[in-house]
Scaffold this active site. Structure first.
Site, mmCIF file in Angstrom:
data_model
loop_
_atom_site.group_PDB
_atom_site.id
_atom_site.type_symbol
_atom_site.label_atom_id
_atom_site.label_comp_id
_atom_site.label_asym_id
_atom_site.label_seq_id
_atom_site.Cartn_x
_atom_site.Cartn_y
_atom_site.Cartn_z
ATOM 1 N N LYS A 178 -2.145 -51.270 44.670
ATOM 2 C CA LYS A 178 -2.403 -51.369 46.113
ATOM 3 C C LYS A 178 -2.073 -50.022 46.766
ATOM 4 C CE LYS A 178 -0.296 -52.246 49.850
ATOM 5 N NZ LYS A 178 -1.025 -51.314 50.746
ATOM 6 N N GLY A 218 7.516 -45.452 48.209
ATOM 7 C CA GLY A 218 7.385 -45.611 49.660
ATOM 8 C C GLY A 218 8.741 -45.462 50.305
ATOM 9 N N SER A 219 8.886 -46.079 51.460
ATOM 10 C CA SER A 219 10.115 -45.909 52.228
ATOM 11 C C SER A 219 11.265 -46.713 51.620
ATOM 12 C CB SER A 219 9.884 -46.388 53.666
ATOM 13 O OG SER A 219 9.561 -47.762 53.653
ATOM 14 N N THR A 220 12.471 -46.289 51.920
ATOM 15 C CA THR A 220 13.654 -47.020 51.457
ATOM 16 C C THR A 220 13.696 -48.411 52.102
ATOM 17 O OG1 THR A 220 14.871 -45.019 50.969
ATOM 18 C CG2 THR A 220 16.190 -46.961 51.465
ATOM 19 N N ARG A 221 13.251 -48.498 53.342
ATOM 20 C CA ARG A 221 13.250 -49.799 54.024
ATOM 21 C C ARG A 221 12.412 -50.819 53.239
ATOM 22 N NH1 ARG A 221 9.878 -52.564 57.219
ATOM 23 N NH2 ARG A 221 8.327 -50.901 57.249
ATOM 24 N N GLY A 224 11.310 -50.421 50.137
ATOM 25 C CA GLY A 224 11.796 -50.451 48.752
ATOM 26 C C GLY A 224 12.868 -51.512 48.560
ATOM 27 N N GLU A 268 10.604 -45.578 43.973
ATOM 28 C CA GLU A 268 10.737 -44.145 44.301
ATOM 29 C C GLU A 268 10.697 -44.070 45.816
ATOM 30 O OE1 GLU A 268 11.060 -41.653 42.212
ATOM 31 O OE2 GLU A 268 10.569 -42.610 40.311
ATOM 32 N N CYS A 305 8.293 -36.561 50.007
ATOM 33 C CA CYS A 305 9.579 -37.229 49.837
ATOM 34 C C CYS A 305 10.671 -36.233 49.456
ATOM 35 C CB CYS A 305 9.467 -38.295 48.769
ATOM 36 S SG CYS A 305 8.786 -37.646 47.231
ATOM 37 N N GLU A 342 15.092 -39.372 57.381
ATOM 38 C CA GLU A 342 13.878 -38.731 56.883
ATOM 39 C C GLU A 342 12.849 -38.695 58.010
ATOM 40 O OE1 GLU A 342 11.553 -41.014 54.040
ATOM 41 O OE2 GLU A 342 11.334 -39.200 52.835
HETATM 42 P P1 NAD Z 1 5.951 -47.447 53.343
HETATM 43 O O1 NAD Z 1 7.156 -47.953 52.679
HETATM 44 O O2 NAD Z 1 5.702 -47.796 54.753
HETATM 45 O O3 NAD Z 1 4.649 -47.943 52.564
HETATM 46 C C1 NAD Z 1 4.474 -47.697 51.184
HETATM 47 C C2 NAD Z 1 3.555 -48.749 50.619
HETATM 48 O O4 NAD Z 1 4.194 -50.016 50.736
HETATM 49 C C3 NAD Z 1 2.223 -48.877 51.332
HETATM 50 O O5 NAD Z 1 1.198 -49.134 50.392
HETATM 51 C C4 NAD Z 1 2.430 -50.091 52.230
HETATM 52 O O6 NAD Z 1 1.246 -50.774 52.551
HETATM 53 C C5 NAD Z 1 3.324 -50.941 51.355
HETATM 54 N N1 NAD Z 1 4.125 -51.918 52.091
HETATM 55 C C6 NAD Z 1 4.563 -51.845 53.364
HETATM 56 N N2 NAD Z 1 5.234 -52.982 53.690
HETATM 57 C C7 NAD Z 1 5.237 -53.749 52.586
HETATM 58 C C8 NAD Z 1 5.770 -55.031 52.289
HETATM 59 N N3 NAD Z 1 6.435 -55.747 53.200
HETATM 60 N N4 NAD Z 1 5.577 -55.527 51.052
HETATM 61 C C9 NAD Z 1 4.927 -54.817 50.107
HETATM 62 N N5 NAD Z 1 4.368 -53.614 50.340
HETATM 63 C C10 NAD Z 1 4.531 -53.079 51.566
HETATM 64 O O7 NAD Z 1 5.945 -45.869 53.114
HETATM 65 P P2 NAD Z 1 4.868 -44.819 53.607
HETATM 66 O O8 NAD Z 1 5.059 -44.586 55.051
HETATM 67 O O9 NAD Z 1 3.520 -45.201 53.101
HETATM 68 O O10 NAD Z 1 5.316 -43.531 52.761
HETATM 69 C C11 NAD Z 1 6.310 -42.680 53.157
HETATM 70 C C12 NAD Z 1 7.572 -42.961 52.380
HETATM 71 O O11 NAD Z 1 7.327 -42.841 50.979
HETATM 72 C C13 NAD Z 1 8.664 -41.953 52.680
HETATM 73 O O12 NAD Z 1 9.878 -42.610 52.856
HETATM 74 C C14 NAD Z 1 8.689 -41.092 51.424
HETATM 75 O O13 NAD Z 1 9.911 -40.445 51.185
HETATM 76 C C15 NAD Z 1 8.355 -42.072 50.377
HETATM 77 N N6 NAD Z 1 7.888 -41.389 49.175
HETATM 78 C C16 NAD Z 1 8.737 -41.323 48.095
HETATM 79 C C17 NAD Z 1 8.338 -40.653 46.935
HETATM 80 C C18 NAD Z 1 9.239 -40.566 45.737
HETATM 81 O O14 NAD Z 1 8.746 -40.264 44.649
HETATM 82 N N7 NAD Z 1 10.539 -40.808 45.859
HETATM 83 C C19 NAD Z 1 7.085 -40.059 46.879
HETATM 84 C C20 NAD Z 1 6.258 -40.143 47.994
HETATM 85 C C21 NAD Z 1 6.666 -40.827 49.133
#
Ligand code: NAD
Length: 492
Positions: free
Chosen positions: A182, A235-238, A240, A258, A293, A392
């Site tokens: 996804k 994605g975000s820590t929230r 995650g 991650e 990130c 962040e």
């Molecule tokens: P996000 O957490 O908002 O979304 C990431 C993904 O999760 C998206 O596909 C989103 O649709 C999905 N998502 C959102 N809510 C969800 C839920 N309730 N259940 C399941 N899936 C859900 O993050 P973002 O804004 O897309 O990306 C930015 C974040 O990603 C930053 O915090 C960045 O640091 C992090 N990031 C980390 C790495 C790493 O390797 N550590 C790499 C790239 C980005």
């Protein structure tokens, strides 16, 4: 760019080898942050679509149409897949640039190349990784083997859509799993193209599926699914944290995350080359519009050289002014969407209201009408307790702090919930090694930033996540370890 040179995009999901609309016919608008144009309507998948994709992936895994192939056969298909990514590089780069705003030259030179290299690397690795035999007595033979975990759900963000997907799907597929990916709702288009190319390369239908849609509607059903064996999330820590909860609430699927970062970049007065340190520090925080990130967003400069450092840094800022991402010379493009742009502006406001000194940037700009752009921004006089040093931002905003000695800076650098990356610049090998060991981060760069490659693990300490992408360690996430203990009754 004229409208005639913009490709037309198919925003339907890809399930069991077919492009399909969402079961309920819902779509959402895919807008370009370059100029606000509508690129296409994308399938707004939800539970029924996720169920169909997981069922297809499960059927493909159970009949072993992919998992049952010899590693050398999977290797050949993966290498073909990588070649097709490269061959379609111009289209993929243009798509990525239009979809999430990064400069087209980096979309091609970095994102396409890295994604192709990642797929090729895991393809090449898979027929060279051996299992183990345990040191048993003669009365037994014990095999320790790796088996694909089964159906892998992958959820990725929008900042490096192809690379983040490749880091997960490449080792997962190479190991013989089936995948349901996804992509972010903010950047869904290249994932769909990747899945088409995988089919063309010979990855059987059902093995690699893509479901598009919003997190709570499409991501959560995947993370909660009782027939998904592993969920790999970036994605975000929230979110995650929610992924780990969902894994526990459902079938205890393996969950790998991650997450965010607030990486400290530490420049000592005895740094071997100040110009290089300045260039790398400024270039890395502004690369990808700061939407990385691992961006070195907390810059710690030893007090005695801070003025000299900042004077050099400010001279570099003009070259990072945002411009049209589709122009081949552009180095700073558009922020992914209006929501993220508002978020960046909110942090810039907080920096000012909490007493940091705005040295450069801080304003929205409009190099292309209708797009989402902000100037490269530098704050001096930041303290570690300010919001712009703690949270962040995920935009082109650099927070500059200072320190007095190694013990002071290690304490400040580690005083954050994240632990993704860090850097230390010094010509003193003892100090470099001592500080690198003391920093709580998954990767520490010494006298460089972000120069690592696919051969080394990538991931975080603390709230930057669980598990590692890249390198052979990534296979750990997508395989189960099995012991087979064979009794040998009549040793000779
Ligand atoms: P996000 O957490 O908002 O979304 C990431 C993904 O999760 C998206 O596909 C989103 O649709 C999905 N998502 C959102 N809510 C969800 C839920 N309730 N259940 C399941 N899936 C859900 O993050 P973002 O804004 O897309 O990306 C930015 C974040 O990603 C930053 O915090 C960045 O640091 C992090 N990031 C980390 C790495 C790493 O390797 N550590 C790499 C790239 C980005």
């Amino acid at each position: 760019m004229s409208d005639t040179t913009i490709p037309s995009f198919d925003g339907r999901a890809l399930i069991d080898g077919e492009r399909v609309a969402a079961r309920d016919g819902q779509t959402f608008d895919c807008l370009s942050p370059v100029d606000g144009r509508l690129l296409t309507q994308v399938a707004r998948c939800s539970q029924a679509d996720i169920d169909a994709a997981v069922a297809a992936a499960r059927a493909a895994f159970e009949d072993r149409r992919w998992a049952g192939k010899a590693p050398a056969q999977r290797k050949r298909v993966m290498i073909r897949f990588a070649e097709l990514i490269q061959a379609n590089g111009d289209l993929l780069a243009l798509t990525e640039s239009l979809d999430m705003g990064k400069p087209v030259k980096y979309a091609k030179g970095v994102d396409v190349n890295s994604a192709a290299n990642c797929v090729r690397w895991y393809g090449e690795a898979v027929d060279k990784v051996y299992d183990e035999i345990a040191p048993t007595p003669d009365t037994a033979l014990a095999l320790i083997t790796r088996e694909p975990v089964g159906v892998v759900g992958v959820i990725v963000p929008w900042n490096y859509p192809m690379i983040m997907a490749a880091w997960k799907i490449a080792p997962a597929l190479a190991a013989g799993n089936s995948v349901v990916l996804k992509p972010s709702e903010k950047s869904p288009l290249t994932a769909l193209k990747l899945a088409e190319l995988a089919l063309e390369a010979g990855i059987p239908a059902g093995v690699f599926n893509v479901v598009t849609g919003y997190g709570p509607e499409a991501g959560s059903p995947l993370a909660l699914h009782m027939d998904v064996d592993c969920i790999a999330f970036t994605g975000s820590t929230r979110v995650g944290k929610q992924i780990h909860v969902m894994a526990g609430q459902s079938n205890l699927k393996r969950a790998w995350t991650e997450l965010g970062g607030k990486s400290p970049n530490i420049v000592f007065a005895d740094c071997p080359d100040l110009d290089k340190a300045v260039e790398a520090s400024v270039g890395s925080i502004f690369f990808n519009q700061g939407e990385s990130c691992n961006a070195p967003s907390r810059l710690f400069v030893e007090a005695s050289i801070k003025d000299a450092f900042l004077e050099k840094a400010l001279k570099l800022v003009p070259q990072y002014q945002p411009a049209n991402p589709l122009d081949k010379n552009t180095v700073m493009g558009a922020i992914v969407d209006q929501v993220q742009l508002d978020n960046v502006m909110r942090y810039i406001g907080l920096g000012q209201s909490e007493g940091a000194k705005l040295l450069a940037g801080g304003e929205r700009v409009a190099p292309v009408a209708g797009g989402c752009y902000v100037q490269p921004t530098i704050f001096d006089g930041v303290t570690n307790s300010m919001t712009i040093a703690r949270e962040e931002i995920f935009g082109p905003v650099l927070s500059v702090l200072s320190f007095t000695d190694a013990a002071d800076v290690v304490k400040q650098a580690n005083n954050n919930i994240y632990g993704l990356q860090a850097a230390v610049w010094t010509r003193d090998i003892n100090k470099a090694h001592g500080v690198a060991r003391a920093l709580r981060a998954g990767t520490v760069h010494v006298n460089s930033y972000d120069e690592d490659d696919i051969t080394v693990p990538f991931g975080g300490f603390k709230q930057s996540g669980v598990g590692r992408d890249k390198s052979l360690h990534a296979f750990d996430k997508y395989t189960e370890t099995k012991t087979t203990w064979i009794r040998i009754d009549s040793p000779v």
